[in-house]
Design a protein around this motif. Sequence first.
Motif, PDB file in Angstrom:
ATOM      1  N   ILE A  80       0.858  -1.199   0.000  1.00 54.99           N
ATOM      2  CA  ILE A  80       0.000   0.000   0.000  1.00 54.99           C
ATOM      3  C   ILE A  80       0.889   1.241   0.000  1.00 54.99           C
ATOM      4  N   LEU A  82       1.831   5.457   0.644  1.00 54.52           N
ATOM      5  CA  LEU A  82       1.786   6.405   1.763  1.00 54.52           C
ATOM      6  C   LEU A  82       0.734   7.464   1.520  1.00 54.52           C
ATOM      7  N   GLU A 114      12.983   9.501   7.034  1.00 56.00           N
ATOM      8  CA  GLU A 114      13.877   9.218   5.895  1.00 56.00           C
ATOM      9  C   GLU A 114      13.387   9.982   4.674  1.00 56.00           C
ATOM     10  N   PRO A 115      14.267  10.183   3.689  1.00 56.86           N
ATOM     11  CA  PRO A 115      13.863  10.899   2.477  1.00 56.86           C
ATOM     12  C   PRO A 115      12.849  10.064   1.702  1.00 56.86           C
ATOM     13  N   LYS A 116      11.931  10.702   0.991  1.00 59.92           N
ATOM     14  CA  LYS A 116      11.007   9.971   0.124  1.00 59.92           C
ATOM     15  C   LYS A 116      11.616   9.956  -1.283  1.00 59.92           C
ATOM     16  N   LEU A 117      12.174   8.792  -1.642  1.00 60.99           N
ATOM     17  CA  LEU A 117      12.852   8.669  -2.927  1.00 60.99           C
ATOM     18  C   LEU A 117      11.806   8.686  -4.039  1.00 60.99           C
ATOM     19  N   GLU A 174      12.894   1.247  -3.003  1.00 58.58           N
ATOM     20  CA  GLU A 174      12.746   2.052  -4.217  1.00 58.58           C
ATOM     21  C   GLU A 174      13.912   1.796  -5.160  1.00 58.58           C
ATOM     22  N   TYR A 226      13.278   0.552   2.254  1.00 55.57           N
ATOM     23  CA  TYR A 226      12.573   1.375   3.246  1.00 55.57           C
ATOM     24  C   TYR A 226      11.640   0.546   4.109  1.00 55.57           C
ATOM     25  N   VAL A 288       9.556  10.980   4.735  1.00 56.19           N
ATOM     26  CA  VAL A 288       8.579  10.006   5.245  1.00 56.19           C
ATOM     27  C   VAL A 288       8.797   9.852   6.740  1.00 56.19           C
ATOM     28  N   LYS A 290       7.524   7.502  10.042  1.00 57.54           N
ATOM     29  CA  LYS A 290       6.845   6.264  10.429  1.00 57.54           C
ATOM     30  C   LYS A 290       6.955   6.100  11.936  1.00 57.54           C
TER      31      LYS A 290
HETATM   32  N1  LIG Z   1       9.301   6.194  -1.607  1.00 57.07           N
HETATM   33  C1  LIG Z   1       9.889   6.133  -0.423  1.00 57.07           C
HETATM   34  O1  LIG Z   1      11.014   6.659  -0.264  1.00 57.07           O
HETATM   35  N2  LIG Z   1       9.223   5.461   0.646  1.00 57.07           N
HETATM   36  N3  LIG Z   1       8.055   4.772   0.529  1.00 57.07           N
HETATM   37  C2  LIG Z   1       7.832   4.288   1.748  1.00 57.07           C
HETATM   38  C3  LIG Z   1       6.682   3.461   2.110  1.00 57.07           C
HETATM   39  C4  LIG Z   1       5.661   3.088   1.282  1.00 57.07           C
HETATM   40  C5  LIG Z   1       4.818   2.315   2.073  1.00 57.07           C
HETATM   41  C6  LIG Z   1       5.370   2.241   3.331  1.00 57.07           C
HETATM   42  O2  LIG Z   1       6.541   2.952   3.346  1.00 57.07           O
HETATM   43  N4  LIG Z   1       8.780   4.650   2.632  1.00 57.07           N
HETATM   44  C7  LIG Z   1       9.657   5.373   1.943  1.00 57.07           C
HETATM   45  N5  LIG Z   1      10.778   5.956   2.430  1.00 57.07           N
END
Ligand SMILES: NC(=O)n1nc(-c2ccco2)nc1N
Length: 323
Positions: A80, A82, A114-117, A174, A226, A288, A290
């Motif tokens: 799923i 975010l 953490e960064p969202k790649l 990712e 991640y 992101v 969590k």
């Molecule tokens: N795109 C990315 O960097 N994401 N995507 C998640 C994710 C997606 C679903 C749960 O966690 N976490 C990170 N850092």
Amino acid sequence: PDAAGRRAALLRERIRFHNHRYYVLDAPEIPDSEYDRLFAELQGLEARHPELITPDSPTQRVGAAPLDSFAPIRHRVPMISLDNAMSDAKLVEFHQRVIKRLDAAGETICYVAEPKLDGLAINLRYEQGMLVQAATRGDGATGEEVTANIRTIQSVPLRLRESDWPAVVEVRGEVYMTRAGFERLNREAAARGERLFANPRNAAAGSLRQLDPRITATRPLRFCCYGWGELSHVPETTQFAMLQRLASWGIPISRELRQVAGLDGCRTYFDALQARRERLGYDIDGVVFKVDRLADQVQLGATVRHPNWAIARKFPATEVLTQ
Ligand SMILES: NC(=O)n1nc(-c2ccco2)nc1N
């Protein structure tokens, strides 16, 4: 096994170690010339004794025959996505929902930041420590099998390090391209008069969607974990500790990964990453957060579309002026 078999096993292990140092830790211990010599010796040994070739041999990364299509793969655990927070106010609302649902008024929630790649999400399935399958996210329930293409990515281990991993480990992360890799790829495409990619994300997606793994093998793809999917057992109690465990098995994780305290810790991290956004060397579209304690994640659960224990705090869209 005889001397040749023992020598092949030793070379595989040493090349795997140096691959991890170079591609995952970015800290090589030997010069490229010595690495190339080890690799050439293993290739020679396998050419003379094909029965010594194993699927996790570093020589087996570049697939041979192109596929006709990608097989559908049903995810054991849905992938799923975010939920997004486009403003600080939305981040506050997320945090307040967490506090309320955990009945944790007055407590400080620990988050992992953490960064969202900006790449594409992939599931890597390891059984007995061996990479057996890789699949794209697809619609979250069903993705496409891209195992042969993923095996060409040097930062994806073909075999997990150590031996304290569960029988089944599904790694989620990712696949992306650095800016430098993207610009080099487009320079080479321009020199050949070929179409250019619009951005690193499209270049990564296009490279994974190649039916011929030999083409994927020429593309500068990276992988960063991640999270995880199916695990035969969960050996840690926090998100942070679990990611450190995955890193101990040779899986690359973000070097920007941090534990932060409460809403203010999230805000400070967001401001710091926004200030560094252009100097990271790869595209991110936010950060992101969590909830760190896995028991809290279970208690918070998920809606059909998003986890209730995670949020993507997005950066404001940048005005890209096309010339
Ligand atoms: N795109 C990315 O960097 N994401 N995507 C998640 C994710 C997606 C679903 C749960 O966690 N976490 C990170 N850092």
